[in-house]
Scaffold this active site. Structure first.
Site, short mmCIF file in Angstrom:
data_model
loop_
_atom_site.label_atom_id
_atom_site.label_comp_id
_atom_site.label_asym_id
_atom_site.label_seq_id
_atom_site.Cartn_x
_atom_site.Cartn_y
_atom_site.Cartn_z
N ASP A 11 0.86 -1.21 0.00
CA ASP A 11 0.00 0.00 0.00
C ASP A 11 0.89 1.26 0.00
O ASP A 11 0.84 2.07 0.91
CB ASP A 11 -0.94 -0.01 1.22
CG ASP A 11 -0.19 -0.05 2.56
OD1 ASP A 11 -0.75 0.43 3.56
OD2 ASP A 11 0.96 -0.54 2.61
N HIS A 242 9.41 -0.03 8.92
CA HIS A 242 8.59 -1.22 9.18
C HIS A 242 8.67 -2.22 8.01
O HIS A 242 9.01 -3.38 8.20
CB HIS A 242 7.12 -0.82 9.36
CG HIS A 242 6.86 0.06 10.54
ND1 HIS A 242 6.95 -0.36 11.85
CD2 HIS A 242 6.49 1.36 10.60
CE1 HIS A 242 6.64 0.64 12.67
NE2 HIS A 242 6.35 1.69 11.94
O1 RIB Z 1 2.32 -0.40 11.03
C1 RIB Z 1 3.18 -0.17 9.94
C2 RIB Z 1 2.56 -0.60 8.65
O2 RIB Z 1 1.43 0.21 8.37
C3 RIB Z 1 3.50 -0.42 7.45
O3 RIB Z 1 3.21 -1.40 6.48
C4 RIB Z 1 3.14 0.94 6.94
O4 RIB Z 1 3.41 1.09 5.54
C5 RIB Z 1 1.66 0.95 7.18
O5 RIB Z 1 1.04 0.28 6.09
CA CA Z 2 2.81 -0.73 4.16
#
Ligand code: RIB
Ligand code: CA
Length: 316
Positions: A11, A242
């Site tokens: 995303d 992340h």
């Molecule tokens: O919590 C972090 C996640 O949420 C990552 O994938 C960031 O891109 C959002 O989608």
């Molecule tokens: Ca993400």
């Protein structure tokens, strides 16, 4: 050894962009497709950003599929523009891409690729798990034919980031996540337990700006917006990568400490989206009975994973 074939379900999203470039810059991996999903942005924009990222990387040979616009129960709210910008790219407002998504949904693309290459395809979901659950619902045999799933999402022993209870990707579609964790395929959960320990400092971000690589230059452009949020909200001195941490697991699994636990996802009430591992076999709770184990990441040598990401995407 031939590269591991992966499909990134994404995303994009600033940290998604970093993860995609990290994978594209790693010869151990062959990105065979980007499948897009709602989350950091609406899915139409997720597909546009995925096409843009592949153009920046010079990899328009890689197909992009457009997937779910909403969760399984249909309760997607507004994208977190305060984190990723209105355009999902730190408000740098790139020109439109020249390419278009393929004429298949993300779920259909995943099914076709996995069933055509039994045991060879790794799924790397770094957004809500809706497409993965939809693919499983359409073709349950992918559970026996996928090589593995390495996903960014969840929080086993630490608080959430989207709510006190839940991590954002799981919170955006808890029903889908509970299906994915229960399907009996090899799943590794790269959650907040490790991704909140993987941050890139201001000084390290300079390496992207100093690199001549178009991918590094793009990351240098889009990350200031996210860095400001990360410092203000996460209280850490850097930017939490992340999604890259899921890619790092594929490249450096020995930099992670894992536990094998069955995982359920709360779908009701105040803690909707919380991932609950059964950490003690003697826990008396039927909700985890007959659930397969998940490879849950509980610690990380983030100095190693960040160093590898920088060396691959922002080589000095
Ligand atoms: O919590 C972090 C996640 O949420 C990552 O994938 C960031 O891109 C959002 O989608
Ligand atoms: Ca993400």
């Amino acid at each position: 050894m031939s590269p591991q074939k992966i499909i990134i379900d994404t995303d994009p999203g600033i940290d998604d962009s970093m993860a995609i470039f990290f994978a594209l810059s790693s010869p151990e991996l062959e990105v065979i497709g980007l499948t897009t999903v709602f989350g950091n942005v609406h899915v139409d924009l997720a597909a546009i950003n995925a096409l843009r990222l592949l153009e920046i990387a010079g990899r328009t040979d890689i197909p992009v599929a457009k997937g779910a616009a909403n969760s399984l129960v249909g309760d997607y709210g507004d994208p977190p523009a305060f984190i990723h910008g209105d355009d999902g790219q730190g408000n740098v407002h790139l020109p439109p891409p020249t390419g278009k998504p393929v004429d298949q949904s993300s779920a259909q693309f995943i099914i076709e690729q996995v069933m055509a290459a039994p045991g060879e395809i790794t799924l790397v979901p770094i957004g809500p798990l809706t497409n993965i659950a939809l693919a499983l619902r359409l073709e349950p045999r992918i559970a026996q034919n996928v090589k593995q799933i390495v996903l960014m999402g969840g929080n086993a022993l630490v608080p959430g980031n989207s709510t006190p209870a839940a991590e954002a990707n799981i919170k955006d579609d808890p029903e889908a996540a509970d299906v994915v964790f229960g399907a009996g395929w090899p799943v590794t959960m790269v959650g907040l337990d490790v991704t909140t320990k993987a941050s890139i400092s201001d000084e390290q971000l300079q390496l992207y700006a100093q690199s001549s690589s178009p991918m590094a230059q793009h990351i240098a452009r889009i990350t200031p917006f996210y860095m400001e949020f990360s410092k203000r909200v996460n209280g850490v001195g850097g930017l939490l990568v992340h999604d890259s941490t899921a890619v790092a697991y594929l490249l450096l699994p020995d930099a992670f400490t894992t536990q094998s636990w069955p995982v359920r996802v709360e779908t009701q009430g105040m803690s909707r989206g919380k991932t609950w591992p059964r950490v003690r076999p003697n826990h008396r709770a039927t909700y985890w009975n007959d659930r397969p184990n998940v490879n849950v990441c509980v610690d990380i040598d983030s100095a190693r994973t960040i160093a590898l990401e920088l060396s691959r995407v922002a080589p000095t």
